[in-house]
Enzyme design. Structure first.
Site, short mmCIF file in Angstrom:
data_model
loop_
_atom_site.label_atom_id
_atom_site.label_comp_id
_atom_site.label_asym_id
_atom_site.label_seq_id
_atom_site.Cartn_x
_atom_site.Cartn_y
_atom_site.Cartn_z
N LYS A 1 47.00 83.93 84.27
CA LYS A 1 48.07 82.95 84.49
C LYS A 1 49.31 83.63 85.08
O LYS A 1 49.93 83.12 86.02
CB LYS A 1 48.42 82.24 83.16
CG LYS A 1 47.29 81.31 82.69
CD LYS A 1 47.41 80.87 81.25
CE LYS A 1 46.20 80.01 80.85
NZ LYS A 1 46.19 79.63 79.44
N GLN A 44 50.01 80.33 74.03
CA GLN A 44 48.57 80.57 74.17
C GLN A 44 47.89 80.41 72.81
O GLN A 44 48.28 81.05 71.83
CB GLN A 44 48.34 81.98 74.75
CG GLN A 44 46.88 82.30 75.02
CD GLN A 44 46.27 81.44 76.13
OE1 GLN A 44 46.88 81.22 77.17
NE2 GLN A 44 45.06 80.95 75.89
N ASP A 97 51.49 72.36 79.13
CA ASP A 97 50.10 72.15 78.71
C ASP A 97 49.82 70.69 78.38
O ASP A 97 48.66 70.33 78.14
CB ASP A 97 49.82 73.00 77.45
CG ASP A 97 49.03 74.24 77.79
OD1 ASP A 97 48.43 74.28 78.88
OD2 ASP A 97 49.00 75.16 76.95
#
Ligand code: NAP
Length: 308
Positions: free
Chosen positions: A52, A96, A119
């Site tokens: 990422k 994460q 997200d």
């Protein structure tokens, strides 16, 4: 023989479309910014975060990593999130998952400012998804919708089956397909006659986390089969069960000691499906591309330059 749906090429298209938007923001004010929290020492998580951050660098998005140890507390993570919430140059916050077991994950995710939730998993954004009003969508299902659209796979009016009901993949996937007017069935570990239900699907999405659970008897001939699974297999028996007598796969296994496989048996999908996302090279690359797109969207919204 199924058409292979190439996630890498769709990722490249999506990233290319982000490029001028990033450049315009950088020229007008500043580049988009992404703050990533990577807690503990989970190898897979560290690998995902590296990919990422690399995508951010390639696109010119500013990124920053916070890497607290595995012993981090909920209170410490809440403080980190709040600090990123307050920083004006950070448009997106990525926590994460999974977080270490002692951490209250729900509380940490709830603390992220919904406007920085790239997200798409904050309850406010889940509500927007359910309502089908604008907001960030979870990256993996959003990437799959882009793939279907860009390959011209018709969703409206078709039967879709999603195996898996997680908050991050299965549920949002089903909602996105429904909003595009598919007739959707969600399956899970307690669904009886799973193969029979799946065989009804024109579009079958497998998000299970079980190596090659989906076999020929799950697949309606010519269906589009989307394999979200990322499973590592490490025994000869599994390699033989999944790849039968393929000398290439045996050699790759001997070289690497393990193989990455999806939730769908690849040989069966190639034989029976009309279109199929391979693992690797199918859904995986799309997730990162959509994270970049969500970060650029968030920056445009925050800087008042909304392009939609
Ligand atoms: P998850 O939270 O573990 O959910 C798995 C789902 O599969 C659950 O709903 C579970 O049912 C269902 N399930 C498990 N065993 C089953 C069985 N034998 N028959 C039918 N359903 C079964 O997993 P996830 O986070 O959604 O991830 C799923 C897979 O996608 C994993 O392999 C993950 O690594 C991969 N993934 C890939 C990407 C990507 O970018 N490619 C992104 C995210 C996830 P219950 O609810 O009844 O337990």
């Amino acid at each position: 023989m199924a058409l292979i749906l190439d996630g890498n090429s769709i990722r490249d298209q999506i990233l290319k479309e982000c490029q001028p938007r990033v450049a315009a923001l950088a020229a007008a004010e500043r580049p988009p910014g992404l703050g990533v929290i990577l807690a503990g020492d989970n190898d897979a998580s560290a690998r995902y975060v590296r990919s990422k951050v690399k995508a951010c660098q390639t696109l010119g998005i500013y990124s920053e990593q916070l890497t607290p140890p595995a012993s981090v507390t909920t209170a410490e993570l809440l403080e980190m999130v709040e600090c990123l919430n307050q920083r004006p140059e950070i448009d997106g916050i990525l926590v994460q998952l999974p977080l270490p077991p002692q951490v209250d994950t729900k509380r940490v995710l709830l603390a992220v400012n919904p406007e920085k939730d790239v997200d798409g998993i904050h309850p406010l954004n889940v509500g927007r998804l359910v309502e089908n009003t604008p907001g960030p969508r979870p990256c993996t299902p959003a990437g799959i919708m882009e793939l279907l659209k860009r390959y011209g796979i018709v969703v409206s009016g078709r039967r879709a089956v999603v195996i898996g009901r997680s908050d991050i993949v299965g549920k949002p996937m089903a909602l996105l397909l429904m909003h595009q007017h598919a007739t959707v069935t969600i399956c899970h570990s307690r669904t009886p006659n799973l193969a029979e239900v799946c065989r009804e699907a024109d579009i079958l999405v497998a998000a299970i986390g079980r190596a090659a659970l989906v076999t020929a008897d799950f697949i309606k001939p010519c269906a589009a089969v989307i394999d979200v699974g990322q499973n590592r297999i490490s025994t000869q028996e599994e390699v033989r069960r999944i790849f039968r007598d393929s000398p290439e796969k045996q050699a790759e296994f001997a070289r690497k000691g393990s193989l990455l496989v999806g939730d769908v048996n690849p040989l069966d999908a190639l034989e029976w499906a009309g279109a199929y996302t391979p693992v690797p090279g199918g859904v995986g690359p799309l997730t990162i591309a959509m994270l970049m797109a969500n970060t650029v969207d968030a920056a445009e919204r925050r800087l008042g330059a909304c392009s939609t």
